[in-house]
Design a protein around this motif. Structure first.
Motif: not given
Lengths: 511, 511
Positions: B97-101, B103-106, B136-144
Motif C-alpha cells: 500500500r505504501v509507495p517506496g518514496e 517509505r524512504g521519506e519515513l 513525522n506527524v505530517e508524513l504519518r498522515h500521508r502514511y495513513v
C-alpha cells in the motif's frame, strides 16, 4: 557517466552490506549463537550467500560494468573509481562463469563433506570421508572446466584465493623452498633439542587472555573498533573497517593462546587499515590470502617471536605468571618459543616445518587434479611424504590426512597461500627495515605503532585496489621471492641451535 | 498447487532468513558491536530492511498469493498452510500500500527525528525536537492516507502493532480503565507509604546478574537456545525459535535488573514456544504487540511480583545479598516491590500508574491525528494530564514529553499496546487458574514449567497463525476485557495498602 558510476557504486555498497551481514551471521555462529540454532543459522547463511550472488551477477551490474569501460579508461589506474570498476568486473566475470546448478551442488557437497569429515576424523577412518571427497574432487573438476582455457587445472582453484597467480609460479617458489626447509629440519635434528617444558603447566585461562589483550593493546587494539573473544578455533572477521573481531583460545595447561591472538591481530589490522574511503565497496578487504597470511605471520612470528618483543614483554609475562616463568630466563623462553620440532599437526607446527606441511598438501592437490593421484591413495601418499619431509611416521589418519577441514568442504587451492604468506612476510619485513632502521629498539621500548603505520601506508590502505602481484610490487619493489624467508629461517635456527647459516642451495630470487 | 505453495513457502523462508539477519545486525549493534561501526551498521540495516521489503512485495509473491486462493480455501482455516497464505496475504496487502518514496521519506524522517530527540532530551528542550516531530506527524498522515478508507485516522497506525484492532476498541477499554486507575491512585495517596528504602544501597552488578540468571533458569532458561547479556536498555530478540536473546541492565546502587530480566523472559519464551514447524515462516513470531506485552507483563508482574514466587526465592535473595536484605522480612520486601507511587518516567512506573502513563500518550496521539492537538502544544497537554492523572507536576520536558523515543521515530500507535498487554495478561492468567489450580503452591516450590507449558499449549505455539483477536479468544474464550486487570489491581492494592477492594465504577466487560 558519473550517474552510472554512482549507480554501480550504490549496488555494490548494498551487496557489500549484505555480504557483511553474512559475515556477522558466521561470526555470531562461532562466537555467540546458542547451539540449538545451528540448523536455522545454516539456512540463513545459505540464503544471504545466494542473494549476494544473485544481486552481484544480475544483468544490471553486467550492463553497468560494460557501459563504464570508457569512464574507467579515462581515469588514472590507481584512482579509487577505476580500481572499483576494474576489480568489480574481474569478480563479476568469475562469478558469472559458474552455473547456478553447479554452485548449488558444490555447496551441498561441501556441507555433506564437512559432516563426513567430522565423523571420519573422530574415528580416524579415511574411508568414511572418501566417497564425499571423491564427489568434491569430481565437482571441483567441473568447476575448473568453467574457467577453460587454462594453463593448468589447478590454476582456477588457486585463483579463488590468490587472484592472478598460477600453479607454475607456486611450484617455482616451492621448488626452491622444499630442499632448504628439509635441510634445516635435518640440520636441527642433529642438534641438542631446546628445552620447552616450562611452556606446559598451570596457565589459568583468564590470565592468558588478559596478557594477550595487553599485548594487542600495545599493538593498537582499541575497543572502539575491535572485539576480542574466545572460540575453539581462533579466527579474525570484520564487519567494517571500524568493526574488527579477533578470537583466540587458551588451554589451562599450556601457554599458547597469545600466539594465535597475535596471528589474528595481523589479519585484523590489515582490514582495519584499509582506507575508509573504500568502506562499503568490494575493495575494503585484504587483497589475497597470501598477502593476508603474510600479515598474520608477520605479527605472530616476526614481531611476536622476536627478541626485542620479548625484551619488552618478558618481564611482564614473568610478573603475570611468576610460578611458571619466575625462574626461566628470557633467553631460555625466547629459544623455547622459537624451537623447531617436526610434528604431525600443521596448526601446531613451528616456523620451519609449517611450510613443509603446506608443500606436502600442495603437491597432493596438484596430483589429485592432474589425475596422477587417486583419492583412495591419499593417506598412503600423505604418510610417505611426512616420513620424507619431516622424518616422522603418521600413526593414524586423524593425525594425518584427516587433520584439516579444507578438502572435506571442497577447498582445494587454499593451502599454498599459507606458505606463500610466510614468504611474503619476510619480503615485506626486509623492505620495512630500510625505512625503520631502529625497529628493534622500538619493540624493546614497547612501540609497535610505527610498524603498524608503515604497513598501513604501504599495504593495508589500498585494500583490493591492486592485484596481489601489484600490491607486493608496490610494497617491496620485487616479485615473489623465497630468499628472504630462507635467510630468516637460517639465521633464526643458527641463533637458537648454533646451526650453520649457509643455505643448502643457491636461493636465487624467483622472477 | 502444492508446487506453487512450496514456491511461496521457499520465498517466504528466504525473506524470513534475511529479516532474521537484520535482527542479528540490530541485536549485535546494541550488545556487541564496537561503537565506531555505528554509521556502517546503519547502512547495513537499511540495506537489509529494503531488500526484505523489495523481495516480499515482488510481483511473484503477489501472483502466488492470488493463485493460491483456491488452495487456501480447500484447507482447514487453522492448518499451517492456510494460515501461512492468509497471514502472508495480509502482510503483502499492507506492505504494497505504501509507495517506496514515502517509505524512504519515513525512514529518513525517523532517523533525523531520533537525532533531534537525543539532543532535545539532553537539553530538556522540546523546541529542538518540534520541527522533526511535525515532519513525522505530517508524513504519518500521508502514511495513513495509503490505507483509506478507514474508520479513524488512528486505525492504520494502530494496525501496524495490533493487527485488526480499531481505535474505538482501545478507547472503550481505556474509558473503563482510566477512572479505575485514577481512583486507585487517589486511594493509595491517602494511605501510609510503603517502605522501600532497602531496595537502594550497594548491589554489585555481577551478583544481581547472577541472581537474575538463577531465576530465569528456574523459569526454563537453557543456554542451548538462549543468551542473556547486558545492555543499557533491556530488550528481547530472536533469530530463531531456538535462538532467543534477552538482555537486562543493573545499577550498582539499586536492586532492579531482575524485573527487567523477567519482563524480557516473557517476550522470549513466547517466541521460543512457537511450534518449530513454523520456523522460517512469517508465522514464527508473537501475534501482536499487546499479546507479546501480555506475556512480558505476566512473567514480570503476575509471576515475578507474586507472593509465592518470593516465598521460594526470597531466602535465596537474602543469601545472595545478606547485608542488604538479611534483616528485611519477606513481607516487607514483597510490599516494597509491589508499591504504587506516581512518578514521571513510564519505564520506571509501577503496575497501577503504568497504564495511566499509556492512556495519557494514547489520548495525545489520537488528538494529534484527529487535528485536535497541535504539535507545539504537546508539552502543555502532557503536563496538564500528568497533573490530572497522577497528581504530579512535570518540572521539565526531559522528564515529561521528551522521555520516550517512540514519537521521534514516527512510532505512533505503539503505546496503547503496552496497556492492552496489562489487560490481556490478567485475562490469560484468570483462564490459566482454571486449569492449574495449585499454581501458587507450584511457584512456592520453585516450579514454573507447568505455567510455561500451559502458555505454550494455549498461546505460544500458534505464533501468528491466528489474528490477535482469535488468539485471545482461543486462550480465554472471551474478547478484550479490562475487568480482570482491575480486579487484580484492586486486590493487590488492598493487600499492600489495606485499601478498599471495591471498584470505583462498574467494570462490565468490553465486548
Amino acid at each position: 557517466m558519473e550517474q552510472r558510476f554512482a549507480d554501480l557504486k550504490q549496488r555494490l555498497a548494498e551487496i557489500n552490506d549484505l555480504s557483511r551481514a553474512g559475515s556477522l551471521l558466521a561470526w555470531d555462529q562461532r562466537v555467540m549463537m546458542p547451539p540449538a540454532a545451528a540448523a536455522v543459522r545454516g539456512e540463513q547463511l545459505a540464503t544471504v550467500t545466494s542473494i549476494v550472488h544473485e544481486r552481484f551477477t544480475s544483468p544490471e551490474v553486467g550492463r553497468l560494468l560494460d557501459e563504464l569501460r570508457p569512464y574507467e579508461e579515462s581515469l588514472p589506474y590507481e584512482s579509487d573509481e577505476a580500481s572499483l570498476i576494474r576489480v568489480a568486473r574481474r569478480d563479476f566475470e568469475k562469478a558469472t562463469r559458474v552455473p547456478g546448478e553447479l554452485r548449488g551442488e558444490l555447496a551441498r557437497a561441501s556441507a555433506s563433506g564437512y559432516a563426513a569429515w567430522q565423523e571420519a576424523r573422530a574415528r580416524a577412518d579415511f574411508e568414511l570421508l572418501r566417497p564425499a571427497l571423491e564427489r568434491n574432487v569430481e565437482l571441483r573438476h567441473r568447476y575448473v572446466e568453467c574457467f577453460a582455457p587454462y594453463d593448468d587445472p589447478y590454476d582456477p582453484l588457486l585463483d579463488d584465493y590468490e587472484p592472478g597467480m598460477h600453479a607454475a609460479e607456486v611450484t617455482e617458489v616451492f621448488d626452491v623452498l622444499k630442499p632448504e626447509l628439509k635441510a634445516i629440519v635435518a640440520d636441527v635434528a642433529r642438534r641438542d633439542p631446546v628445552e620447552a617444558g616450562f611452556l606446559a603447566g598451570s596457565f589459568p585461562v583468564g590470565e592468558q587472555r588478559q596478557f594477550a589483550l595487553r599485548v594487542l593493546e600495545r599493538f593498537g587494539f582499541d575497543p572502539t573498533s575491535w572485539r576480542f573473544d574466545d572460540t575453539v578455533h581462533p579466527f579474525a572477521s570484520s564487519m567494517a573497517t571500524t568493526d574488527i573481531r579477533l578470537t583466540s583460545r587458551y588451554k589451562p595447561d599450556r601457554f599458547d593462546g597469545l600466539f594465535a591472538a597475535m596471528h589474528e591481530w595481523g589479519h585484523g589490522i590489515y582490514e582495519h587499515g584499509v582506507d575508509p574511503a573504500l568502506e562499503r565497496t568490494p575493495l575494503a578487504r585484504g587483497v589475497s590470502m597470501a598477502l593476508h597470511e603474510s600479515q598474520s605471520r608477520l605479527w605472530e612470528n616476526l614481531v611476536g617471536r622476536s627478541r626485542p618483543f620479548w625484551r619488552f614483554f618478558y618481564p611482564q609475562l614473568q610478573e603475570a605468571f611468576p610460578e611458571q616463568f619466575g625462574s626461566v630466563d628470557e633467553e631460555a623462553f625466547y629459544r623455547a618459543v622459537n624451537r623447531v620440532e617436526p610434528s604431525f599437526i600443521r596448526v601446531e607446527a613451528d616456523q620451519v616445518t609449517y611450510s613443509l606441511h603446506i608443500i606436502l598438501r600442495y603437491e597432493l592437490e596438484r596430483e589429485l587434479f592432474s589425475g596422477a593421484l587417486d583419492v583412495r591413495n591419499l593417506p598412503d601418499a600423505w604418510n610417505a611424504r611426512m616420513a620424507d619431509y619431516l622424518g616422522i611416521t603418521v600413526a593414524d589418519d586423524a593425525q594425518g590426512v584427516l587433520q584439516d577441514v579444507h578438502w572435506s568442504g571442497g577447498g582445494f587451492g587454499y593451502f599454498p597461500t599459507y606458505a606463500l604468506g610466510n614468504v611474503v612476510s619476510l619480503q615485506v619485513w626486509e623492505r620495512m627495515l630500510q625505512d625503520i632502521a631502529d625497529v628493534d629498539e622500538q619493540f624493546a621500548r614497547g612501540e609497535f605503532r610505527p610498524l603498524a603505520d608503515w604497513l598501513r601506508e604501504h599495504l593495508y590502505r589500498f585494500g583490493r585496489k591492486f592485484t596481489p602481484k601489484e600490491a607486493l610490487e608496490r610494497v617491496t619493489g620485487t616479485a615473489l621471492d623465497p630468499a628472504p624467508y630462507i635467510r630468516y629461517l637460517r639465521r633464526k635456527v643458527a641463533e637458537i641451535y648454533g646451526a650453520d647459516e649457509t643455505p643448502a642451495t643457491v636461493t636465487a630470487g624467483v622472477s
